[in-house]
Design an enzyme around this catalytic site. Structure first.
Site, PDB file in Angstrom:
ATOM      1  N   PHE A   1      39.568  40.663  48.209  1.00 15.22           N
ATOM      2  CA  PHE A   1      40.251  41.882  47.627  1.00 15.22           C
ATOM      3  C   PHE A   1      40.225  41.503  46.067  1.00 15.22           C
ATOM      4  CE2 PHE A   1      42.807  41.532  51.380  1.00 15.22           C
ATOM      5  CZ  PHE A   1      43.368  42.764  51.698  1.00 15.22           C
ATOM      6  N   ASP A   2      39.736  42.322  45.293  1.00 20.07           N
ATOM      7  CA  ASP A   2      39.937  42.272  43.975  1.00 20.07           C
ATOM      8  C   ASP A   2      41.130  42.635  43.728  1.00 20.07           C
ATOM      9  OD1 ASP A   2      39.443  42.958  41.180  1.00 20.07           O
ATOM     10  OD2 ASP A   2      39.862  44.845  41.616  1.00 20.07           O
ATOM     11  N   LEU A   3      41.781  42.238  42.305  1.00 24.31           N
ATOM     12  CA  LEU A   3      43.372  42.357  42.196  1.00 24.31           C
ATOM     13  C   LEU A   3      43.634  43.742  41.498  1.00 24.31           C
ATOM     14  CD1 LEU A   3      46.122  40.519  42.588  1.00 24.31           C
ATOM     15  CD2 LEU A   3      45.686  40.568  40.020  1.00 24.31           C
TER      16      LEU A   3
END
Length: 222
Positions: A10-12
């Site tokens: 995941f990107d944040l």
């Protein structure tokens, strides 16, 4: 989407957390101290850059007298309270993370943000235990759209890149995942709404909530 997926990365900001809304205000406040205003192209110009890269960019573009490390420290100070108390998960994220945990599918964060703010937001939302690795663009030679941070995350997870599924919200992030040889699902975010067509042209899937991954209502693109 999850078929043959052995890890999820995941990107944040804007992807796992609803946090992009706060950075415009921080940029305005920060640059006002030096008698400047954020130019209209700033968000696009720094998209995908790591935290250190962004600080260096600010220093050079706005002729800031302070060192890069001081800029980073100030951004962490300005943003910490929001990440530690206010920034929420995107819709359906908790349920999806629980699903991955129950099925022993490892998960990682691969973000351009600082480690301090990443960990603050994970702790605040009680999801830190769901992640096997947290990596940042400060740990690699190049930020997004280069694949470096995603390849590092996959390596730390011990999973081949082509078995990883990435979640992203901006074009440079989607490109980074694709360049790493991973499948990419784009998450809708208001901050990047104006670039939705571009994002959709690059990604493999598109969602508005993580519930769509589990109920099969996600869009298959291309």
């Amino acid at each position: 989407m999850l078929k043959q997926t052995e890890a999820v990365i995941f990107d944040l900001d804007g992807t796992l957390m609803d946090s992009m809304w706060m950075w415009t205000d921080i940029d305005i406040e920060f640059l006002s101290r030096y008698g400047q205003e954020p130019p209209e192209d700033l968000a696009v110009a720094i998209e995908g850059m790591g935290f250190t890269e962004t600080a260096q960019y600010f220093k050079e573009r706005f002729f800031l007298p302070c060192p890069v490390e001081e800029i980073k420290q100030e951004w962490n100070r300005m943003a910490f309270q929001k990440y530690a108390c206010e920034v929420p998960l995107k819709a359906g994220a908790q349920h999806f993370l629980s699903y991955l945990k129950e099925r022993r599918i490892p998960a990682a964060i691969a973000s351009s943000n600082s480690r301090e703010l990443i960990l603050a937001s994970l702790t605040n939302n009680h999801v830190e235990s769901y992640f096997d690795q947290v990596v940042t663009s400060c740990e690699v030679a190049r930020g997004k759209p280069s694949p470096d941070v995603y390849l590092l995350a996959a390596d730390k997870l011990g999973v081949p890149a082509d078995k990883c599924l990435v979640f992203e919200d901006v074009p440079m992030g989607v490109l980074a995942g694709k360049s790493a040889g991973m499948r990419v699902c784009a998450m809708e975010d208001d901050f990047s709404a104006a670039r939705r067509r571009e994002i959709r042209s690059l990604a493999d899937y598109y969602i508005r909530s993580y519930d769509e991954v589990l109920d099969g209502s996600y869009e298959i693109l291309g």
